[in-house]
Motif scaffolding. Structure first.
Motif, short mmCIF file in Angstrom:
data_model
loop_
_atom_site.label_atom_id
_atom_site.label_comp_id
_atom_site.label_asym_id
_atom_site.label_seq_id
_atom_site.Cartn_x
_atom_site.Cartn_y
_atom_site.Cartn_z
N LYS A 65 -38.86 4.64 -24.00
CA LYS A 65 -38.31 5.98 -24.11
C LYS A 65 -36.59 5.49 -23.73
CE LYS A 65 -39.36 6.69 -19.30
NZ LYS A 65 -40.47 7.64 -18.59
N PRO A 66 -35.82 6.39 -24.45
CA PRO A 66 -34.45 6.17 -24.14
C PRO A 66 -34.13 6.44 -22.57
CG PRO A 66 -34.91 7.82 -25.63
CD PRO A 66 -36.08 7.35 -25.36
N PHE A 67 -33.33 5.66 -22.00
CA PHE A 67 -32.76 5.32 -20.72
C PHE A 67 -31.57 6.01 -20.51
CE2 PHE A 67 -31.15 2.80 -17.23
CZ PHE A 67 -31.87 3.11 -16.24
N GLN A 68 -30.59 5.48 -21.15
CA GLN A 68 -29.36 6.17 -21.09
C GLN A 68 -28.57 6.10 -22.40
OE1 GLN A 68 -27.19 3.44 -18.25
NE2 GLN A 68 -27.42 1.79 -19.76
N MET A 69 -27.42 6.83 -22.29
CA MET A 69 -26.87 7.27 -23.71
C MET A 69 -25.92 6.13 -24.03
SD MET A 69 -26.76 9.13 -26.02
CE MET A 69 -26.19 9.78 -27.53
N VAL A 70 -26.21 5.18 -24.70
CA VAL A 70 -25.67 4.04 -25.64
C VAL A 70 -25.48 4.33 -27.02
CG1 VAL A 70 -25.53 1.66 -25.98
CG2 VAL A 70 -26.47 2.64 -23.73
N GLY A 71 -24.42 4.77 -27.43
CA GLY A 71 -24.33 5.35 -28.76
C GLY A 71 -24.59 4.16 -29.78
N SER A 72 -24.71 2.91 -29.61
CA SER A 72 -24.86 1.81 -30.42
C SER A 72 -26.55 1.78 -30.40
CB SER A 72 -24.42 0.68 -30.19
OG SER A 72 -24.75 0.28 -28.87
N GLY A 73 -27.51 2.13 -29.53
CA GLY A 73 -28.68 2.09 -29.40
C GLY A 73 -28.92 0.38 -29.17
N GLY A 74 -27.86 0.03 -28.60
CA GLY A 74 -27.90 -1.52 -28.20
C GLY A 74 -28.62 -1.59 -26.77
N LEU A 147 -70.75 -17.24 -12.34
CA LEU A 147 -69.33 -17.11 -12.93
C LEU A 147 -68.66 -15.73 -12.38
CD1 LEU A 147 -67.46 -17.36 -15.22
CD2 LEU A 147 -68.69 -15.98 -16.76
N VAL A 148 -67.57 -15.92 -11.94
CA VAL A 148 -66.76 -14.89 -11.54
C VAL A 148 -65.37 -14.80 -12.36
CG1 VAL A 148 -65.48 -13.97 -9.52
CG2 VAL A 148 -67.59 -15.29 -9.01
N VAL A 149 -65.21 -13.47 -12.70
CA VAL A 149 -64.29 -13.10 -13.56
C VAL A 149 -63.52 -11.93 -12.77
CG1 VAL A 149 -63.50 -12.16 -16.03
CG2 VAL A 149 -65.45 -13.54 -15.66
N VAL A 150 -62.20 -12.13 -12.60
CA VAL A 150 -61.32 -11.34 -11.93
C VAL A 150 -60.37 -10.85 -12.85
CG1 VAL A 150 -59.85 -10.81 -10.24
CG2 VAL A 150 -61.69 -12.16 -9.84
N GLU A 151 -60.08 -9.61 -13.28
CA GLU A 151 -59.11 -9.04 -14.49
C GLU A 151 -57.93 -8.46 -13.56
OE1 GLU A 151 -61.42 -6.38 -16.42
OE2 GLU A 151 -62.47 -7.95 -17.59
N LEU A 152 -56.87 -9.00 -13.63
CA LEU A 152 -55.76 -8.30 -12.96
C LEU A 152 -54.72 -7.68 -13.96
CD1 LEU A 152 -53.44 -8.17 -10.60
CD2 LEU A 152 -52.81 -10.66 -11.49
N THR A 153 -54.14 -6.42 -13.51
CA THR A 153 -53.36 -5.83 -14.42
C THR A 153 -52.04 -5.76 -13.68
OG1 THR A 153 -54.95 -4.19 -15.32
CG2 THR A 153 -52.92 -3.56 -15.58
N VAL A 154 -51.02 -6.28 -14.42
CA VAL A 154 -49.53 -6.21 -14.06
C VAL A 154 -48.74 -5.00 -14.63
CG1 VAL A 154 -47.62 -7.75 -13.47
CG2 VAL A 154 -49.89 -8.86 -13.37
N ASN A 155 -48.24 -4.32 -13.77
CA ASN A 155 -47.32 -3.12 -14.11
C ASN A 155 -45.86 -3.82 -14.38
OD1 ASN A 155 -49.62 -1.57 -14.39
ND2 ASN A 155 -48.85 -0.09 -12.78
N VAL A 156 -45.27 -3.61 -15.61
CA VAL A 156 -43.79 -3.99 -15.81
C VAL A 156 -43.01 -2.86 -16.26
CG1 VAL A 156 -42.52 -5.52 -16.90
CG2 VAL A 156 -45.01 -6.18 -16.34
N SER A 157 -41.99 -2.74 -15.61
CA SER A 157 -40.91 -1.77 -15.95
C SER A 157 -39.66 -2.57 -16.34
CB SER A 157 -40.29 -0.86 -14.97
OG SER A 157 -41.58 0.00 -14.79
N ALA A 158 -39.08 -2.44 -17.36
CA ALA A 158 -37.74 -3.16 -17.76
C ALA A 158 -36.82 -2.20 -18.76
CB ALA A 158 -38.08 -4.30 -18.72
N GLN A 159 -35.56 -2.42 -18.66
CA GLN A 159 -34.58 -1.97 -19.41
C GLN A 159 -34.07 -3.14 -20.65
OE1 GLN A 159 -31.25 -0.98 -17.17
NE2 GLN A 159 -30.20 -0.07 -18.78
N ILE A 160 -34.37 -2.49 -21.87
CA ILE A 160 -34.01 -3.04 -22.99
C ILE A 160 -32.79 -2.58 -23.80
CG2 ILE A 160 -36.13 -4.66 -23.04
CD1 ILE A 160 -37.07 -2.48 -25.18
#
Length: 160
Positions: A65-74, A147-160
């Motif tokens: 989602k848009p984070f900050q106004m960057v006119g270029s979309g970069g 057999l033991v299976v462990v499923e791990l979910t990692v939450n990630v937040s990033a600015q691109i």
């Protein structure tokens, strides 16, 4: 002024996945028992399936989602959030359910330590953290072992 498509940053998913693959490969201690070799894979393993496997798997629920106004979309214009799935599978022949379960969670702890020791994942993201786990424990009749299976979910937040 518009930004050329070649200068628009891509999602952090590929960089995060590569970082975790490298760090987990270097950090998770192999089982001292040579009968239980460890394999860390970038995706589902092929025919080489040793007793202990860590899969740096798929991404799900990525939103941008848009984070900050960057006119270029970069760079800096979008903020992305996603879940990266990791899977730990530990198979030990015989009926040592407790030993197999504890080994799976030992690997989980080492993976979580990689993430917790650098929540920015080497500066690639704003923050990443272990979010949820789910485990299943089964008796594998065909292979005569646990057999033991462990499923791990990692939450990630990033600015691109």
């Amino acid at each position: 002024m518009t930004t050329p498509a070649a200068q628009i940053p891509v999602s952090t998913v590929p960089a995060v996945k590569a970082f975790l693959f490298q760090q987990i490969s270097a950090s998770v201690t192999p089982n001292p028992n040579p009968s239980f070799p460890l394999l860390v894979t970038y995706d589902q393993p092929g025919t080489n399936q040793p007793a202990e496997i860590v899969v740096v798997g798929s991404t799900r629920h990525r939103t941008a989602k848009p984070f900050q106004m960057v006119g270029s979309g970069g760079h800096g214009w979008l903020y992305e959030e996603y879940e990266l799935e990791l899977e730990i599978a530990v198979f030990h022949g015989g009926d040592d359910a407790q030993g197999c379960y504890e080994r799976a969670y030992s690997i989980l702890g080492q993976i979580e330590a990689v993430i917790r020791s650098d929540p920015s994942l080497g500066g690639r993201v704003v923050v990443a953290h272990p979010a949820t786990t789910r485990d299943t424990c089964t008796w594998e009749q065909e292979h005569k072992g646990r057999l033991v299976v462990v499923e791990l979910t990692v939450n990630v937040s990033a600015q691109i």
